[in-house]
Design an enzyme around this catalytic site. Structure first.
Site, short mmCIF file in Angstrom:
data_model
loop_
_atom_site.label_atom_id
_atom_site.label_comp_id
_atom_site.label_asym_id
_atom_site.label_seq_id
_atom_site.Cartn_x
_atom_site.Cartn_y
_atom_site.Cartn_z
N GLU A 1 -10.60 5.55 -2.14
CA GLU A 1 -11.73 4.76 -2.63
C GLU A 1 -12.99 4.99 -1.80
OE1 GLU A 1 -10.52 0.67 -2.51
OE2 GLU A 1 -10.36 0.62 -0.34
N GLU B 1 -4.87 -9.20 -6.74
CA GLU B 1 -5.82 -9.34 -5.63
C GLU B 1 -5.74 -10.80 -5.18
OE1 GLU B 1 -7.73 -7.37 -3.68
OE2 GLU B 1 -7.96 -9.28 -2.64
N HIS C 1 -2.19 -3.67 -0.36
CA HIS C 1 -3.42 -3.12 0.23
C HIS C 1 -4.05 -4.15 1.18
CE1 HIS C 1 -4.35 0.55 -2.42
NE2 HIS C 1 -3.06 0.27 -2.48
N GLU C 2 -4.72 -3.64 2.18
CA GLU C 2 -5.35 -4.47 3.23
C GLU C 2 -4.32 -5.35 3.96
OE1 GLU C 2 -6.65 -5.09 -0.04
OE2 GLU C 2 -8.13 -3.49 0.02
#
Lengths: 718, 718
Positions: B524, B431, B499-500
């Protein structure tokens, strides 16, 4: 009982309640507060008061002897999306503690530095938010450093500074030596004027540069040197600028109050903070003798001790460069005219037609290696060695250089081996074109490439607008970048000399592999139209307060031709003033910037450059007046020789060199390189004399300096 | 003579002069131009015309058979500080050339992909500037891709795009499946509406997200799927988004014209360009059967071939994760409550008091390893393994994670060794908190750390506002970052699932280690309030056009508890619809997202997840209607088994599975996992049946799907 403990005792007695009673007519917030805490310098001469007004707004003031230096001046911060840390405070506690240490810099103007101050810590609490903020003042004999500290606390973790309210309320219309405020360049000529004249002189004080961001007409940069009519030398700067944006100063002409102006980021924020944290130190130096300002180590002392355990790999460097020939347009950084658009890694230089004026070619570099080695230099800088110089500037280009791809005519392996065989090293050059991300992406490989080839020092450059777009050279983002590079370089045992980067604030104490910075108008501008004759009499009071400058002196053929045969197409110094700069412009990194042909031509004067030391046991400031003159004597580290430099502005003068700093009962031989009769920077720069005489510590020499002239002396113990 | 050469002959005949004669009542610029070039698809059904009007303004139009798809629509770019590339053009030359190849993806929905188009190249010159620009159209049977190309030229090297004028003038008020335009997130629910309703539905179509930047009420994102009243399926997207900003679409409701809206950088620029260069492809897919849209490989084909010579290290991955238990708030990513402010490298976790709910602890991870290995999975994702999760979000924190420092209760060495001893690997999690610079600074060490410990795949995340501040997730700066990471990961033989990040545009053809992306509302959100029942019937037409999605299906216990006992606190699917997603949501990276306890509880249904292939020889699209239903059959690569998935929206239906795709004269055994009587997503999600029957290619199965239900079939050759 020591002097310090006496002063410490006084402080306690000082904690009286005294209205500050200031009545300004201008816009700056008036202080109706009371002194709630104070501290004295170790010699009791400098006093700082901390005040709170009825609204809980913090102020400070400062005196030197019986003279006011800073009138009550506001403190505080405005924050984004929340109430500022600017008022509503009450005093939670305060304390004063003395500090006295002596430390040894890895390199410096002297081998021992005393760090002696009394620290006043004022702990504040904002009543309605329960947020805590402290003001910490370190009071030295030559001034004060103070900063905001934000302890770890529940109510304040992340915050964004939108304005720092710190003020410096001056007592009058002082004389100042200033450059115009800018978020992207410091490469401006200094102006000497009254404070009240800054605004109207602002536009004429700004010269074109590769990246510029105007702040305001009365904005100036730090370090700002001033002199009051009653003889105080006041200097405002900052120390230990880490993870914060650079502070500029904007003058309120009505009140003669400077207010801090931070550097905005791409979205207009000034600093992103995470507690526990603190701002850099804001410094106000004050002396009654300009020599004491130069002798002060206040900025260095406010920085943290060296973070490296092993510093054996950090060495002062005397170097030459394949550089001035490009600066004077004899040769060029680029290799070919074939490409108007270059993509590093895709553009094929192997088939390009050389334009024939590439300076960093094997033959030329070998010639320089031979010359530099024969004359005892440590390193040879080579600029324009790597692919990309055909298309590197003015377009905020992202992938601009890769720092590991030499031009076809630069055999990086062979040239390094050749240099090493002669006992010298090449010095690396990393022009980043201010493309920060690109540089960081290549940094490890670039440094490893240096290690693999035997380089151990790099000159880095940040010409042009910053890419990350929207950021400035002096914003928190870029400030973070420069230090990132220095710390990473240390992992590779590499020393860094960064040009166009943030101005130094004493970080070389903590990270002594930061052996140089530019961050002001250097000698290159002598080829671009000239520096003012008084330029180098100002720099030691301003730019050099934060750390050494890679000023690149040593231009012996001062009739340079970059601009062709036009007025001022020459260095605005005499030849021997260039020699004096090796002493007056302290740096552990000293260049002999001229081309070998010039040194061959003036081989007798060149001897001083070869002889002069670059690391010092001791420095003695014999004469000093900002904007006018300087005479400095320094004793080499690890030897008995002394070197003296003296310079003047456009006005000729006779300097007095009192040699009492020499050992008593010892005999010395002095070689004096001085302006000759009729010498002047603009007409006869190279009339000079070299004479040798026997001296002792009883002698006083009186030596004439030509207009923008100077002299250098080497003094050897017999 | 092939079909292609016939079509090619037609193109030449098409070069007639025909006024476009469009008369719009709205603001979009009207085209009074003439067709100056055209091209046909290989099957002659799709035609693209290129037009220039009297002012030299370029337009294009497009037809499908006898139906107009795109009315004459403007082309061009506005530039910063110079005249735009939007008018004053004349045609210098044009050419049409056919192309036909078949290539083999490293992984994919089929093992062979045909790339067959006719390319029209229109070379333009702007008369008064002598600048050159080309429009290149690739015309496929299922649509067109076109892009702007800027050749190497004297008059145009660097330029800055401030607006791309590309329009898509539609022929009516089509039905569309859209998400609201945004520069920072795609995690919105889809809305099905007429184009004319987008503006008024805009605000209700936007849900809160960790980073959002509103564009305009009628702004939507690509891929945008539409359907005309006369049965055409039109899809607008882009392909090969490299070194440019992402394109959004803003609708002019008066003219039913979408205009391109690029993503601004920190200073408002849309793209920084250096010739030779080109924009990404703008794509308009059109079919008369939704199944053909799904079968099309137009986006992949418009991307460049694989850039890696060795792809042996890139493997599809079926994995589980220590993840859903955090998503459902049973455990947490963080380790302690001791710190409200963390500095990586300074904060000492060794003395912190664990809060007891840390998911990525040794014991729990071992339990997952045992379960994943016992059930044949390749990898186990572990999130929350590294220091920093106590303080990582919402403050645009710069140094947020270092990606190499595990929590005290996560023994990275021992756990990897344990996993390897069981025949599986751990999957890394990075992350970044959208702190791009911080991630890039740590990237080499982070990837090396992975290699050292035996990881070969990383899930990366970009939650929150982008740091570099002022930049957006979909701007050129960040687009450049994501691909930088993918390419660098390849150097370490690491596969990336970001992701994102930017939505995929087929780059996985060129960089097949980009094995996954999120870039839409994934599973999610079933725990955060639920996805709409039709959600996964839309995604294959929109998000999945650009590449696979790490949708993370397999939630068998759909009554999840993150939000507690509130309405919609469950996945909006039946249990067997979750199984069907492994077939309908193509990805080479498939997660079994639920916790082991759920799979033990529904062990019979879990068998399908264990069995289903993740790389395919062939895919057959049996039934498809965006927003309504999908039935897809796929044959595993390297085997004879087939897998079928069928899903429906909130409306129950009976799917027809024509098994004629099976080998003739062969017998198969089908295991059917289907909704049971009374099943529904909102009341009885786990009523399901599993039955086995013998089938041949003559059979047609009719299988009922519950509201938001579906079924999965595994078919083994006997």
């Amino acid at each position: 009982m020591t002097k310090q403990t006496i002063a410490f005792g006084c402080i306690v007695a000082m904690l009286m309640s005294a209205a500050c009673g200031v009545s300004n007519s201008g816009d700056a917030q008036k202080c109706k507060g009371e002194v709630v805490a104070s501290a004295y310098s170790p010699d009791s001469n400098v006093v700082v008061n901390f005040l709170l007004d009825a609204q809980g707004t913090p102020f400070y003031s400062m005196t030197f002897g019986d003279k006011e230096v800073i009138k009550p001046s506001r403190l505080g911060l405005k924050l984004k999306n929340e109430k500022g840390l600017e008022g509503g405070f009450e005093l939670e506690s305060q304390s004063v503690s003395p500090f006295d240490e002596t430390w040894n810099p890895v390199w410096g103007e002297e081998s021992e530095i005393r760090n002696n101050y009394n620290q006043l810590t004022v702990n504040l609490k904002q009543n309605d938010t329960n947020r805590q903020m402290s003001l910490v003042f370190r009071v030295y004999n030559e001034g004060v450093g103070f900063r905001y500290e934000f302890p770890d606390q529940e109510k304040l973790t992340y915050f964004i500074v939108t304005d720092e309210l710190t003020e410096f309320a001056l007592t009058g219309d002082h004389t100042a030596w200033w450059i115009s405020g800018d978020y992207d360049t410091q490469e401006y000529d200094y102006t000497e004027s009254r404070l009240s004249e800054i605004g109207k002189l602002s536009s004429s004080a700004r010269q074109d540069n590769s990246s510029q961001a105007f702040i305001a007409p009365t904005a100036v940069q730090t370090a700002l040197q001033m002199k009051t009519d009653d003889g105080l030398y006041i200097n405002i700067h900052e120390a230990a600028l880490v993870d914060y944006s650079c502070m500029h100063l904007v003058l309120d002409e009505k009140t003669m109050t400077f207010k801090a102006q931070l550097t905005p980021d791409a979205i207009g924020d000034m600093a992103h903070m995470q507690t526990p944290c603190h701002t850099p130190w804001r410094t106000v130096m004050v002396t009654d003798d300009a020599r004491k300002t130069l002798a002060s180590r206040l900025i260095l002392n406010l920085n943290e001790p060296c973070k490296y355990e092993d510093v054996s790999w950090i060495k002062p460097v005397k170097y030459m460069g394949v550089w001035w020939e490009m600066i004077t347009n004899k040769t060029h950084w680029s290799y070919t005219n074939d490409f108007h658009s270059v993509r590093i890694g895709e553009t094929d230089y192997s088939k390009a037609k050389p334009h024939g004026r590439h300076g960093a070619n094997n033959e030329n570099v070998r010639r320089y290696i031979d010359f530099a080695a024969a004359n005892g230099f440590d390193q040879l800088l080579v600029e324009g060695w790597n692919q990309g110089w055909e298309d590197w500037f003015g377009h905020t280009k992202d992938d601009v250089f890769d720092f590991v791809s030499p031009y076809p005519d630069f055999d990086v392996k062979a040239l390094n081996e050749y240099a090493h065989s002669k006992g010298i090293r090449l010095m690396m050059h990393h022009e980043t074109s201010a493309s920060l991300r690109n540089y960081e992406r290549h940094l490890d490989k670039a440094y490893q490439f240096m290690v693999d080839h035997g380089y151990n020092a790099v000159k880095s450059g940040y010409v042009g607008d910053i890419v990350t777009r929207g950021e400035h050279h002096y914003g928190q983002w870029a400030v973070n970048h420069y230090l990132y590079c220095v710390k990473k370089a240390a992992e590779y045992h590499i020393c860094v000399n960064a040009h166009e980067a943030i101005r130094p604030t004493g970080l070389c104490r903590t990270y002594p592999n930061l052996i140089g910075n530019e961050s002001a108008r250097g000698t290159e501008f002598e080829s671009f139209g000239g520096n003012k004759p008084f330029h180098t009499t100002v720099l030691p009071f301003t730019r050099l307060q934060g750390g050494p400058m890679d000023y690149t002196p040593g231009i012996l053929d001062t009739r340079i031709s970059f601009l062709g045969d036009v007025p001022h197409s020459h260095a605005n110094t005499t030849l021997t003033k260039q020699l004096a700069l090796y002493v007056t412009m302290y740096s552990p990194l000293q260049m002999a910037a001229d081309i070998p042909e010039s040194y061959e031509r003036y081989n007798d004067a060149f001897q001083f450059i070869k002889d002069v030391a670059i690391d010092w046991q001791k420095s003695v400031y014999l004469e000093a007046e900002p904007g006018s003159y300087l005479t400095i004597a320094r004793k080499e580290k690890g030897g008995e020789s002394w070197y003296v430099g003296s310079i003047t502005n456009e006005n000729p003068r006779t300097a007095t060199v009192d040699l009492s700093f020499l050992d008593a009962d010892a005999n010395y031989e002095a070689t004096i390189y001085a302006d000759g009769e009729g010498a002047s920077y603009d007409k006869n720069p190279d009339i000079y004399t070299i004479k040798t005489q026997q001296v002792t510590n009883k002698d006083v020499l009186n030596i004439w300096c030509a207009p923008s002239g100077g002299f250098a002396i080497s003094i050897k113990k017999k």
